[in-house]
Design a protein around this motif. Sequence first.
Motif, short mmCIF file in Angstrom:
data_model
loop_
_atom_site.label_atom_id
_atom_site.label_comp_id
_atom_site.label_asym_id
_atom_site.label_seq_id
_atom_site.Cartn_x
_atom_site.Cartn_y
_atom_site.Cartn_z
N LEU A 1 66.29 30.46 103.81
CA LEU A 1 67.56 30.39 103.36
C LEU A 1 67.55 29.50 101.83
CD1 LEU A 1 69.67 29.52 106.50
CD2 LEU A 1 69.28 31.66 105.40
N TYR A 2 67.94 30.04 100.79
CA TYR A 2 67.69 29.45 99.40
C TYR A 2 69.03 29.16 98.98
CZ TYR A 2 62.75 30.48 100.24
OH TYR A 2 61.68 30.36 100.74
N GLY A 3 69.57 28.16 98.39
CA GLY A 3 70.60 28.38 97.36
C GLY A 3 71.73 27.42 98.13
N HIS A 4 72.96 27.82 97.52
CA HIS A 4 74.11 26.87 97.83
C HIS A 4 74.92 27.28 99.17
CE1 HIS A 4 77.98 24.73 95.50
NE2 HIS A 4 77.30 24.02 96.73
N LEU A 5 74.18 26.58 100.42
CA LEU A 5 74.74 26.68 101.68
C LEU A 5 75.37 25.59 101.87
CD1 LEU A 5 71.66 28.21 103.55
CD2 LEU A 5 73.96 29.20 103.07
N ASP A 6 76.62 25.80 102.89
CA ASP A 6 77.52 24.63 103.24
C ASP A 6 76.76 24.28 104.44
OD1 ASP A 6 79.80 23.15 103.41
OD2 ASP A 6 81.09 24.45 103.64
N LYS A 7 77.40 23.19 105.20
CA LYS A 7 76.82 22.47 106.35
C LYS A 7 76.38 23.44 107.38
CE LYS A 7 81.39 21.89 108.57
NZ LYS A 7 82.25 20.88 108.88
N LEU A 8 75.31 23.16 108.24
CA LEU A 8 74.60 23.98 109.20
C LEU A 8 75.76 24.12 110.21
CD1 LEU A 8 71.16 22.82 109.25
CD2 LEU A 8 72.22 24.58 107.83
N SER A 9 75.65 25.06 111.16
CA SER A 9 76.32 25.54 112.16
C SER A 9 75.49 25.63 113.40
CB SER A 9 77.27 26.66 111.93
OG SER A 9 77.99 27.09 113.11
#
Length: 693
Positions: free
Chosen positions: A424-432
């Motif tokens: 996973l690369y880039g602008h990710l929000d908080k993990l779930s």
Amino acid sequence: MAVARYLGARQGDTRQRKLSHLKANFIHELETNPEFVSLRDLFAWMHFKFDALPWCLKRCILYESVFSEAKRIRMRPSHFVRRWIAEGYSKCTNSKTMEEYAADLFSKLTKETASMGEWRVNSFFHEYINSRLMEERAVFFPLVVSILDKSRCLVATEGLGQHLVISSNWKRNEEFVFEDVDFSHLQSLTVYGVWKSFFIPYKMKSLRVLDLEGTSNIGDDELQRMLELLPRLRFLSLRGHREITCLPDSVSGLRHLQTLDIRRTSIVYVELQKLQKLQCIRAGTSLRWMDDRGLPAKEESTPSSFSSGTLAYCLCKFLGCRHDGTGNGIKVPAGIRHLKALSTLGVINVNTAKGKDILPDIRQLKQLKKLELSGIKRKNSKYLSKAVINQKNLESLSLQVVKENRSVRWDAIYLPSSIRSLKLYGHLDKLSALRFNNLRNLRKLSLEMTKLLTEKDLHILGSVESLITLRLRVDNAHDGKLQFPPHLPANEDQSHGQNQTPASPPVNNHQANGEHQAPDHLPVIHQADGKQQVPGRLFSKLQVLELVCLSKLQVIFEKGATEKLEVMKAHCCSDSSLEVTGLVHLVSLKQVCLQGSYGDTLQEALQKQLDHHPKKPALKLQVKTQSPSSQASRQCMLNSDMDIVCRVEFIMTILHLHLLRIRLDMRIAVYWHTKVYLGMLVMPLSTSLSTAD
């Protein structure tokens, strides 16, 4: 040592003559010359090991000579597997597919020939293989590799085998070698170094594999010519050829093509709907964690069209533009759903006008095992979930998220439980935790985020019980801390228990109803006596941890944390600061690898902790330490030089456009002047004709 003693006893011309003779007959001299009697036991052991190998593995080792220059070009397992299938050597059994069979052979091959994690052909073992090729020809052996290099010319002396390798040190002016050779039975061609058009002189109906990854000097016109002469090609690798901008129309005639590798080329659009037998498409540019010098890449890898030095790059740099990373993948038209045999696909850019049509097509590819997508945004994330959620065979997934104003919510992405490798690369929000709990088979996770991982994020990652390899990179300029606890804190478990109603039974209601749904917090909690809950262990199977440090980062390992961790890798940037404590608590630690730009303080601190470790792990330094000031000055000079080059190229481009415009204006002026002049000539003639009438 034996060779050094042998040459050290000679002087002058005698030494040079002995050295030339040794180069020409290296293995034969080592085996038969009495002065190398100390090596007899080594060769006896090698002969015994080789003869004791099973038939299928012995054939793999002899085929290993195809990768004669793999010491400079890293050999990838997938590369070997795809070639082995295209050659027709892999077979399908009741319990294994062709890919699984070939991958199993490669795994056994690496155990027999190397003990390194990154497999490369050992040069001495490669020479031994070449010597055994001549011996094995005395017996019926259906695999013969012919090699053209500086010291050998097997084509001219022994005839041509099924596989031809042209080394980079072979003189390209010896074209006469190809004049009297019959290529009708040639099965594979592997070329290193400069390409010459006479390597494929006429139509080769039997050639199945064309591997040009290690070559140069191939353009669009030459590619079109050679593909017209190879109607039965199954494997085509053009990896790394930046000068190739498009696939010719003749590629649609390769009806038997199974593998197409155009990664790191300038190709940005392909149409392959007619190639029904395609199994593997490798295209675009994967995002890299490290640059060519082994340093952390501060920006994502740019596609070919935005490579440093190109006109597009110079114009963007001159005008202050910034590439957003959406172009790492290639564009494909709708209709790839017809390629039912596809097992590997990527990198595909879905951030296009027809991106919504591509994702439903991917949904129809039920044989996919590896998928790489770029251009993921919040708008198309729901289409992504529909495309991959029912992919039961999908084992590897790579997602490149577009860095826009709004980050992609991790809750909006649904992934199948069959995934074993996730990037996973880039602008990710908080993990779930709700999504990670479903990844029961996840073995390897590569995660790049714009925000530093919180304590809860680490708990979520640690709850994936099957996780073996974890790679973390945070593109954040702020300081931070990563603290690895041994288990979930008890206060967090108690707070969760207070949120539940007192009358709730110990069994989860969703489980009682037969639904497989996880709560939005960490569920790794085991009941010891039915009343007291014991926190589950975090990172219980983690063996490899890789961290990329771009700012000031503190890493802490608590006592009892990551008990099975064996290798820790740290990549440091020039302006970063890394501090690691608690290495003595890692009871299974074997090696700490330090890469990039780091100071003596970090190296001494790590070595001090490892000296106090009971198992004395090794500290491996892969990149020489450089002071931040020297790197900063060097980078400043490079940027300054690049700015000058960009501006000069930009000015030259503008002047060229002005020149074209002047030429066009001149042609228009000549045209109008000629028209007016002809009109002046025609008018008197028409007047005289009308008068005569």
